[in-house]
Write an enzyme that holds these catalytic residues in place. Structure first.
Site, short mmCIF file in Angstrom:
data_model
loop_
_atom_site.label_atom_id
_atom_site.label_comp_id
_atom_site.label_asym_id
_atom_site.label_seq_id
_atom_site.Cartn_x
_atom_site.Cartn_y
_atom_site.Cartn_z
N HIS A 261 -1.25 6.47 -11.03
CA HIS A 261 -2.04 5.64 -10.13
C HIS A 261 -3.07 6.46 -9.38
O HIS A 261 -2.98 7.69 -9.29
CB HIS A 261 -1.10 4.92 -9.16
CG HIS A 261 -0.29 3.83 -9.80
ND1 HIS A 261 0.48 2.94 -9.10
CD2 HIS A 261 -0.15 3.49 -11.12
CE1 HIS A 261 1.06 2.10 -9.93
NE2 HIS A 261 0.70 2.42 -11.17
N GLU A 263 -3.79 6.71 -6.14
CA GLU A 263 -3.28 7.43 -4.97
C GLU A 263 -2.49 8.66 -5.41
O GLU A 263 -2.62 9.75 -4.83
CB GLU A 263 -2.39 6.52 -4.13
CG GLU A 263 -3.07 5.25 -3.64
CD GLU A 263 -2.91 4.08 -4.60
OE1 GLU A 263 -3.00 2.93 -4.14
OE2 GLU A 263 -2.67 4.32 -5.82
N CYS A 289 1.37 1.00 -4.52
CA CYS A 289 2.67 0.57 -5.02
C CYS A 289 3.76 1.34 -4.26
O CYS A 289 3.48 2.24 -3.46
CB CYS A 289 2.78 0.81 -6.51
SG CYS A 289 2.96 2.55 -6.95
N CYS A 292 3.76 5.24 -5.03
CA CYS A 292 2.66 5.92 -4.35
C CYS A 292 2.87 5.93 -2.84
O CYS A 292 2.51 6.89 -2.16
CB CYS A 292 1.33 5.26 -4.70
SG CYS A 292 0.77 5.56 -6.39
#
Length: 335
Positions: A261, A263, A289, A292
């Site tokens: 992801h 992040e 999410c 993260c």
């Protein structure tokens, strides 16, 4: 700042444009849009054909068609002067599309204008007051909505300049208009960093969704990241992630996803280059999410700003707040 210039024949519009060009304004003319059309058709320019072609473009693209074509060429980091504004729809469209348009109407007595027209001695220009009035009759107004409507344009002007005097008088009036028109806009820090995040997202190789994160400290970018497959592996858009390439239903088969992801990548990029993110702010185009979120908390990031909500994001947001991380949703930056 975008300043439009309109007025009757010989009023001195060209001198207004030259004054503004000398002050770092980029000059454009709606007439140039017509000239481009004539060149594409292989036709020679004449005053009558310019009027006819301009009316045809308005008929095809709407009364603001010339302005719509020109507006696509304007960028936000420049001042512009736009000549040959001849229809109220052009004024309205430029105001709506740019948000920073002001119109200057340049005027002078017809006897003064005729003297100037004679002095410039252009082919096809009127030489008598009768010729001037006849020529301008078609430009002032018409029942045809696609024809020039100069009188209606005059009513929409933000500033009117009487150019019956000398150049010094004109320049003084224009300088006053500049000082009255000047306004300065800067994006907020949120808009600034989110706009950068949106550009970062364009580098994402994920076929399902493009997401980006930007980490800042003291209003300085220290790391960026976008979602995609790990370093040294096949990109998602090249078939690198079977889960994304099969377009799995949202929230399903997450254990099969090979993409990192945004992040996550922003945080690990900082670690990779030995840059501390502790005390930073993370800007992300999508709510983090849960995985993260845990990385954000443990990395010591103090604030998260996001644009779009995540369908499973309630737990993430609650956990961030429980850990003392400031969380706020911000508006998407404008184009």
């Amino acid at each position: 700042m975008i300043l439009g210039v309109s007025g009757l024949n010989g009023a001195g519009k060209g001198e207004v444009v030259r004054f503004l060009e000398a002050r770092s304004f980029y000059a454009h003319s709606l007439s140039d849009v017509i000239r481009d059309e004539l060149r594409e058709r292989g036709l020679e320019e004449s005053r009558e054909l310019m009027i006819e072609t301009g009316n045809a473009i308005r008929a095809a693209d709407g009364p603001g068609g010339l302005a719509k074509r020109l507006a696509a060429q304007l960028v936000s980091d420049r001042n512009y002067v736009i000549d040959s504004v001849r229809h109220p729809a052009e004024v309205e469209l430029l105001r709506a599309l740019t948000g920073r348009f002001r119109l200057i109407w340049v005027d002078a007595d017809e006897a003064v204008r005729l003297e100037r027209i004679r002095a410039r001695a252009r082919s096809g220009d009127p030489t008598t007051l009768e010729d001037l009035r006849r020529l301008e009759g078609a430009e002032l107004g018409s029942d045809d909505p696609n024809s020039q409507q100069l009188l209606a344009v005059r009513e929409l002007a933000d500033f009117s300049v009487d150019n019956a005097g000398n150049l010094d008088d004109l320049h003084e009036a224009l300088q006053e208009i500049l000082e009255r028109s000047f306004f300065f806009e800067r994006p907020s820090w949120d808009e600034y960093f989110m706009s950068i995040a949106r550009v970062v997202a364009s580098r994402s190789n994920c076929v399902k969704r493009k997401v980006a994160a930007v980490i800042t400290r003291d209003r300085r970018i220290i790391s960026t990241g976008y979602n995609g497959t790990p370093r040294g592996t096949r990109n998602c858009n090249e078939g690198g992630c079977p889960r994304c390439n099969s377009f799995a239903e949202g929230g399903t088969r997450l254990d099969e996803c090979l993409c990192s992801h945004a992040e996550e990548n922003a945080i690990t990029q900082s670690a990779y280059h030995g840059v501390a993110v502790r005390g930073g702010t993370l800007y992300t185009t999508f709510c983090p999410c849960l995985i993260c979120t845990k990385m954000i908390i443990n990395a010591g990031i103090e604030e998260v700003a996001y644009v779009a909500s995540y369908p499973l994001g309630d737990v993430s947001l609650a956990l961030l707040r429980e850990a003392g991380v400031k969380v706020r949703q911000v508006a998407s930056p404008s184009s």
